[in-house]
Design a protein around this motif. Structure first.
Motif, PDB file in Angstrom:
ATOM      1  N   THR A  68       0.824  -1.211   0.000  1.00  0.00           N
ATOM      2  CA  THR A  68       0.000   0.000   0.000  1.00  0.00           C
ATOM      3  C   THR A  68       0.859   1.262   0.000  1.00  0.00           C
ATOM      4  OG1 THR A  68      -1.795  -1.153   1.117  1.00  0.00           O
ATOM      5  CG2 THR A  68      -1.794   1.264   1.261  1.00  0.00           C
ATOM      6  N   LEU A  69       1.861   1.293   0.867  1.00  0.00           N
ATOM      7  CA  LEU A  69       2.700   2.496   0.944  1.00  0.00           C
ATOM      8  C   LEU A  69       3.573   2.663  -0.289  1.00  0.00           C
ATOM      9  CD1 LEU A  69       3.707   2.464   4.706  1.00  0.00           C
ATOM     10  CD2 LEU A  69       2.086   3.983   3.554  1.00  0.00           C
ATOM     11  N   SER A  70       3.968   1.570  -0.912  1.00  0.00           N
ATOM     12  CA  SER A  70       4.753   1.681  -2.148  1.00  0.00           C
ATOM     13  C   SER A  70       3.948   2.372  -3.231  1.00  0.00           C
ATOM     14  CB  SER A  70       5.206   0.302  -2.627  1.00  0.00           C
ATOM     15  OG  SER A  70       6.123  -0.235  -1.719  1.00  0.00           O
ATOM     16  N   ARG A  71       2.639   2.191  -3.186  1.00  0.00           N
ATOM     17  CA  ARG A  71       1.757   2.836  -4.159  1.00  0.00           C
ATOM     18  C   ARG A  71       1.421   4.268  -3.745  1.00  0.00           C
ATOM     19  NH1 ARG A  71      -2.117  -0.378  -3.380  1.00  0.00           N
ATOM     20  NH2 ARG A  71      -3.623   1.026  -2.431  1.00  0.00           N
ATOM     21  N   MET A  72       1.242   4.493  -2.446  1.00  0.00           N
ATOM     22  CA  MET A  72       0.753   5.790  -1.974  1.00  0.00           C
ATOM     23  C   MET A  72       1.854   6.809  -1.671  1.00  0.00           C
ATOM     24  SD  MET A  72      -2.432   5.378  -2.281  1.00  0.00           S
ATOM     25  CE  MET A  72      -2.981   6.902  -1.559  1.00  0.00           C
ATOM     26  N   ALA A  73       3.025   6.358  -1.242  1.00  0.00           N
ATOM     27  CA  ALA A  73       4.100   7.290  -0.862  1.00  0.00           C
ATOM     28  C   ALA A  73       4.479   8.250  -1.998  1.00  0.00           C
ATOM     29  CB  ALA A  73       5.317   6.532  -0.352  1.00  0.00           C
ATOM     30  N   PRO A  74       4.602   7.762  -3.250  1.00  0.00           N
ATOM     31  CA  PRO A  74       4.906   8.720  -4.327  1.00  0.00           C
ATOM     32  C   PRO A  74       3.806   9.757  -4.525  1.00  0.00           C
ATOM     33  CG  PRO A  74       5.373   6.477  -5.037  1.00  0.00           C
ATOM     34  CD  PRO A  74       4.635   6.376  -3.730  1.00  0.00           C
ATOM     35  N   ARG A  75       2.552   9.345  -4.352  1.00  0.00           N
ATOM     36  CA  ARG A  75       1.439  10.291  -4.497  1.00  0.00           C
ATOM     37  C   ARG A  75       1.489  11.361  -3.412  1.00  0.00           C
ATOM     38  NH1 ARG A  75      -3.711   6.333  -5.800  1.00  0.00           N
ATOM     39  NH2 ARG A  75      -2.800   5.401  -7.651  1.00  0.00           N
ATOM     40  N   ALA A  76       1.930  10.958  -2.221  1.00  0.00           N
ATOM     41  CA  ALA A  76       2.037  11.905  -1.105  1.00  0.00           C
ATOM     42  C   ALA A  76       3.360  12.657  -1.135  1.00  0.00           C
ATOM     43  CB  ALA A  76       1.890  11.152   0.219  1.00  0.00           C
ATOM     44  N   LYS A  77       4.179  12.335  -2.114  1.00  0.00           N
ATOM     45  CA  LYS A  77       5.496  12.970  -2.281  1.00  0.00           C
ATOM     46  C   LYS A  77       6.376  12.786  -1.042  1.00  0.00           C
ATOM     47  CE  LYS A  77       3.939  16.368  -5.678  1.00  0.00           C
ATOM     48  NZ  LYS A  77       2.707  15.733  -6.035  1.00  0.00           N
ATOM     49  N   LEU A  78       6.370  11.558  -0.498  1.00  0.00           N
ATOM     50  CA  LEU A  78       7.206  11.248   0.662  1.00  0.00           C
ATOM     51  C   LEU A  78       8.605  10.875   0.199  1.00  0.00           C
ATOM     52  CD1 LEU A  78       4.851   9.013   2.852  1.00  0.00           C
ATOM     53  CD2 LEU A  78       5.121  11.494   2.877  1.00  0.00           C
ATOM     54  N   SER A  79       9.591  11.323   0.937  1.00  0.00           N
ATOM     55  CA  SER A  79      10.964  10.880   0.685  1.00  0.00           C
ATOM     56  C   SER A  79      11.066   9.417   1.124  1.00  0.00           C
ATOM     57  CB  SER A  79      11.952  11.737   1.478  1.00  0.00           C
ATOM     58  OG  SER A  79      11.833  11.442   2.867  1.00  0.00           O
ATOM     59  N   ASP A  80      12.155   8.765   0.764  1.00  0.00           N
ATOM     60  CA  ASP A  80      12.356   7.382   1.191  1.00  0.00           C
ATOM     61  C   ASP A  80      12.366   7.266   2.714  1.00  0.00           C
ATOM     62  OD1 ASP A  80      12.430   6.569  -1.444  1.00  0.00           O
ATOM     63  OD2 ASP A  80      14.599   6.251  -1.499  1.00  0.00           O
ATOM     64  N   ASP A  81      12.995   8.223   3.396  1.00  0.00           N
ATOM     65  CA  ASP A  81      13.025   8.190   4.861  1.00  0.00           C
ATOM     66  C   ASP A  81      11.633   8.395   5.458  1.00  0.00           C
ATOM     67  OD1 ASP A  81      15.704   7.608   5.271  1.00  0.00           O
ATOM     68  OD2 ASP A  81      16.304   9.708   5.398  1.00  0.00           O
ATOM     69  N   GLN A  82      10.872   9.316   4.899  1.00  0.00           N
ATOM     70  CA  GLN A  82       9.505   9.541   5.386  1.00  0.00           C
ATOM     71  C   GLN A  82       8.646   8.292   5.165  1.00  0.00           C
ATOM     72  OE1 GLN A  82       8.760  13.030   2.990  1.00  0.00           O
ATOM     73  NE2 GLN A  82       8.763  14.348   4.820  1.00  0.00           N
ATOM     74  N   HIS A  83       8.790   7.696   3.990  1.00  0.00           N
ATOM     75  CA  HIS A  83       8.071   6.471   3.650  1.00  0.00           C
ATOM     76  C   HIS A  83       8.394   5.394   4.689  1.00  0.00           C
ATOM     77  CE1 HIS A  83       7.462   3.304   0.181  1.00  0.00           C
ATOM     78  NE2 HIS A  83       6.885   2.909   1.287  1.00  0.00           N
ATOM     79  N   GLN A  84       9.670   5.243   5.005  1.00  0.00           N
ATOM     80  CA  GLN A  84      10.108   4.242   5.975  1.00  0.00           C
ATOM     81  C   GLN A  84       9.539   4.534   7.359  1.00  0.00           C
ATOM     82  OE1 GLN A  84      12.357   1.434   5.293  1.00  0.00           O
ATOM     83  NE2 GLN A  84      11.405   0.851   7.219  1.00  0.00           N
ATOM     84  N   MET A  85       9.569   5.794   7.773  1.00  0.00           N
ATOM     85  CA  MET A  85       9.066   6.145   9.100  1.00  0.00           C
ATOM     86  C   MET A  85       7.567   5.896   9.222  1.00  0.00           C
ATOM     87  SD  MET A  85      11.181   9.459  10.403  1.00  0.00           S
ATOM     88  CE  MET A  85      11.989  10.128   8.974  1.00  0.00           C
ATOM     89  N   VAL A  86       6.813   6.176   8.165  1.00  0.00           N
ATOM     90  CA  VAL A  86       5.371   5.908   8.195  1.00  0.00           C
ATOM     91  C   VAL A  86       5.143   4.403   8.308  1.00  0.00           C
ATOM     92  CG1 VAL A  86       3.226   5.982   6.853  1.00  0.00           C
ATOM     93  CG2 VAL A  86       4.689   8.010   6.978  1.00  0.00           C
ATOM     94  N   TYR A  87       5.859   3.629   7.508  1.00  0.00           N
ATOM     95  CA  TYR A  87       5.725   2.171   7.575  1.00  0.00           C
ATOM     96  C   TYR A  87       6.055   1.665   8.978  1.00  0.00           C
ATOM     97  CZ  TYR A  87       6.772  -2.758   7.002  1.00  0.00           C
ATOM     98  OH  TYR A  87       6.818  -4.116   7.174  1.00  0.00           O
ATOM     99  N   ASP A  88       7.171   2.114   9.515  1.00  0.00           N
ATOM    100  CA  ASP A  88       7.586   1.644  10.837  1.00  0.00           C
ATOM    101  C   ASP A  88       6.585   2.043  11.916  1.00  0.00           C
ATOM    102  OD1 ASP A  88       9.793   0.452   9.698  1.00  0.00           O
ATOM    103  OD2 ASP A  88      11.170   2.052  10.245  1.00  0.00           O
ATOM    104  N   TYR A  89       6.016   3.232  11.802  1.00  0.00           N
ATOM    105  CA  TYR A  89       4.969   3.640  12.741  1.00  0.00           C
ATOM    106  C   TYR A  89       3.769   2.700  12.627  1.00  0.00           C
ATOM    107  CZ  TYR A  89       0.661   5.760  14.232  1.00  0.00           C
ATOM    108  OH  TYR A  89      -0.579   5.943  14.790  1.00  0.00           O
ATOM    109  N   LEU A  90       3.304   2.470  11.402  1.00  0.00           N
ATOM    110  CA  LEU A  90       2.106   1.654  11.205  1.00  0.00           C
ATOM    111  C   LEU A  90       2.299   0.229  11.743  1.00  0.00           C
ATOM    112  CD1 LEU A  90       1.010   2.893   7.700  1.00  0.00           C
ATOM    113  CD2 LEU A  90      -0.221   3.205   9.843  1.00  0.00           C
TER     114      LEU A  90
END
Length: 96
Positions: A68-90
């Protein structure tokens, strides 16, 4: 003629690059500190909530969140680190 051939070569190269495999920023957990998880929560709440309601962290298991995040992170314009932090939080709050 040279311009035509050069244009075809450049066009083909651009298509090959754009159709190549996309990198997946997240493959598993990385950040575990409370500060990084808090950042992930803030990014999740602020970025994801712009376009839709926030999903329950229990909606997906760890692999489901990767997809899900691999699909949504680019749409939200998340950096790789932000993407990782959101995943780790979830996954830190996910009970699955």
């Amino acid at each position: 003629m040279k311009k035509l051939i050069l244009g075809m070569i450049l066009g083909s190269a651009a298509m090959m690059v754009s159709c190549g495999p996309k990198s997946v920023a997240v493959t598993g957990p990385k950040y575990t500190s409370s500060e990084q998880l808090a950042q992930g929560k803030t990014i999740f709440e602020n970025s994801c909530n712009k376009c839709h309601g926030l999903p329950n962290p229990e909606k997906h298991d760890d692999q489901g969140w990767i997809k899900t995040l691999s699909r949504m992170a680019p749409r939200a314009k998340l950096s790789d680190d932000q993407h990782q932090m959101v995943y780790d939080y979830l996954i830190s709050v996910n009970k699955k």
